[in-house]
Design a protein around this motif. Structure first.
Motif, short mmCIF file in Angstrom:
data_model
loop_
_atom_site.label_atom_id
_atom_site.label_comp_id
_atom_site.label_asym_id
_atom_site.label_seq_id
_atom_site.Cartn_x
_atom_site.Cartn_y
_atom_site.Cartn_z
N ASP A 1 0.83 -1.21 0.00
CA ASP A 1 0.00 0.00 0.00
C ASP A 1 0.86 1.26 0.00
O ASP A 1 0.55 2.24 -0.70
CB ASP A 1 -0.94 0.00 1.21
CG ASP A 1 -2.03 -1.06 1.12
OD1 ASP A 1 -2.29 -1.58 0.00
OD2 ASP A 1 -2.62 -1.37 2.17
N ALA A 2 1.94 1.25 0.76
CA ALA A 2 2.84 2.41 0.82
C ALA A 2 3.50 2.66 -0.53
O ALA A 2 3.62 3.82 -0.96
CB ALA A 2 3.89 2.21 1.90
N TYR A 3 3.92 1.62 -1.20
CA TYR A 3 4.52 1.79 -2.53
C TYR A 3 3.52 2.36 -3.52
O TYR A 3 3.84 3.27 -4.29
CB TYR A 3 5.07 0.46 -3.06
CG TYR A 3 6.38 0.02 -2.42
CD1 TYR A 3 7.47 0.88 -2.31
CD2 TYR A 3 6.52 -1.28 -1.93
CE1 TYR A 3 8.65 0.46 -1.74
CE2 TYR A 3 7.71 -1.70 -1.36
CZ TYR A 3 8.77 -0.82 -1.26
OH TYR A 3 9.95 -1.24 -0.69
N VAL A 4 2.30 1.86 -3.51
CA VAL A 4 1.28 2.37 -4.42
C VAL A 4 0.97 3.83 -4.09
O VAL A 4 0.87 4.67 -5.00
CB VAL A 4 0.00 1.48 -4.36
CG1 VAL A 4 -1.15 2.13 -5.12
CG2 VAL A 4 0.29 0.09 -4.91
N GLU A 5 0.86 4.13 -2.81
CA GLU A 5 0.59 5.50 -2.39
C GLU A 5 1.73 6.44 -2.79
O GLU A 5 1.50 7.61 -3.10
CB GLU A 5 0.39 5.55 -0.88
CG GLU A 5 -0.06 6.90 -0.35
CD GLU A 5 -0.31 6.90 1.14
OE1 GLU A 5 0.11 7.86 1.81
OE2 GLU A 5 -0.91 5.92 1.63
N ALA A 6 2.95 5.91 -2.83
CA ALA A 6 4.11 6.72 -3.21
C ALA A 6 4.21 6.92 -4.72
O ALA A 6 5.08 7.64 -5.19
CB ALA A 6 5.39 6.07 -2.69
N GLY A 7 3.33 6.25 -5.48
CA GLY A 7 3.31 6.49 -6.92
C GLY A 7 3.72 5.30 -7.78
O GLY A 7 3.72 5.40 -9.01
N PHE A 8 4.09 4.21 -7.17
CA PHE A 8 4.41 3.02 -7.95
C PHE A 8 3.13 2.39 -8.47
O PHE A 8 2.08 2.49 -7.84
CB PHE A 8 5.18 2.00 -7.09
CG PHE A 8 6.56 2.44 -6.72
CD1 PHE A 8 7.64 2.19 -7.56
CD2 PHE A 8 6.79 3.10 -5.51
CE1 PHE A 8 8.92 2.59 -7.22
CE2 PHE A 8 8.07 3.50 -5.17
CZ PHE A 8 9.13 3.25 -6.02
N THR A 9 3.23 1.73 -9.61
CA THR A 9 2.07 1.00 -10.11
C THR A 9 1.86 -0.23 -9.23
O THR A 9 2.79 -0.67 -8.55
CB THR A 9 2.29 0.53 -11.57
OG1 THR A 9 3.33 -0.46 -11.59
CG2 THR A 9 2.62 1.68 -12.49
N PRO A 10 0.65 -0.79 -9.26
CA PRO A 10 0.44 -2.01 -8.47
C PRO A 10 1.44 -3.13 -8.82
O PRO A 10 1.93 -3.82 -7.92
CB PRO A 10 -0.99 -2.40 -8.80
CG PRO A 10 -1.66 -1.09 -9.08
CD PRO A 10 -0.60 -0.29 -9.81
N GLN A 11 1.75 -3.28 -10.09
CA GLN A 11 2.71 -4.32 -10.49
C GLN A 11 4.10 -4.02 -9.95
O GLN A 11 4.79 -4.91 -9.48
CB GLN A 11 2.74 -4.47 -12.01
CG GLN A 11 3.61 -5.61 -12.49
CD GLN A 11 3.14 -6.97 -11.97
OE1 GLN A 11 1.97 -7.23 -11.85
NE2 GLN A 11 4.10 -7.84 -11.64
N GLN A 12 4.51 -2.75 -10.02
CA GLN A 12 5.82 -2.37 -9.47
C GLN A 12 5.86 -2.61 -7.96
O GLN A 12 6.85 -3.12 -7.43
CB GLN A 12 6.12 -0.91 -9.76
CG GLN A 12 6.41 -0.62 -11.21
CD GLN A 12 6.47 0.88 -11.50
OE1 GLN A 12 5.75 1.67 -10.88
NE2 GLN A 12 7.32 1.26 -12.44
N ALA A 13 4.78 -2.24 -7.27
CA ALA A 13 4.71 -2.45 -5.82
C ALA A 13 4.82 -3.93 -5.48
O ALA A 13 5.52 -4.31 -4.55
CB ALA A 13 3.42 -1.85 -5.27
N LEU A 14 4.13 -4.75 -6.25
CA LEU A 14 4.19 -6.19 -6.02
C LEU A 14 5.61 -6.72 -6.19
O LEU A 14 6.10 -7.50 -5.38
CB LEU A 14 3.24 -6.91 -6.97
CG LEU A 14 3.06 -8.39 -6.77
CD1 LEU A 14 2.52 -8.71 -5.39
CD2 LEU A 14 2.13 -8.96 -7.84
#
Length: 64
Positions: free
Chosen positions: A45-58
């Motif tokens: 969730d933090a990665y997505v909130e920081a602007g990463f795409t869901p795939q990048q966050a995963l």
């Protein structure tokens, strides 16, 4: 976790003792697994909130 392969005990007393030990520690192992899952979800969730795409966050949480 250990990479060693353990032989199944051939003595019933040893097998029973190992089974009982697992029975006693299982609730703690399950609680730890739940906490790890919560942490990984928070990281995602933090990665997505920081602007990463869901795939990048995963992909990022796979490496931690």
């Amino acid at each position: 976790m250990s990479d060693k392969i353990h032989q199944i005990p051939t003595k019933p007393d040893k097998a029973l003792a190992l089974t009982e030990e697992l029975r006693r520690t299982l609730p703690t192992l399950i609680a730890n697994a739940r906490m790890i899952a919560q942490l990984k979800k928070a990281q995602y969730d933090a990665y997505v909130e920081a602007g990463f795409t869901p795939q990048q966050a995963l992909e990022l949480i796979k490496t931690t």
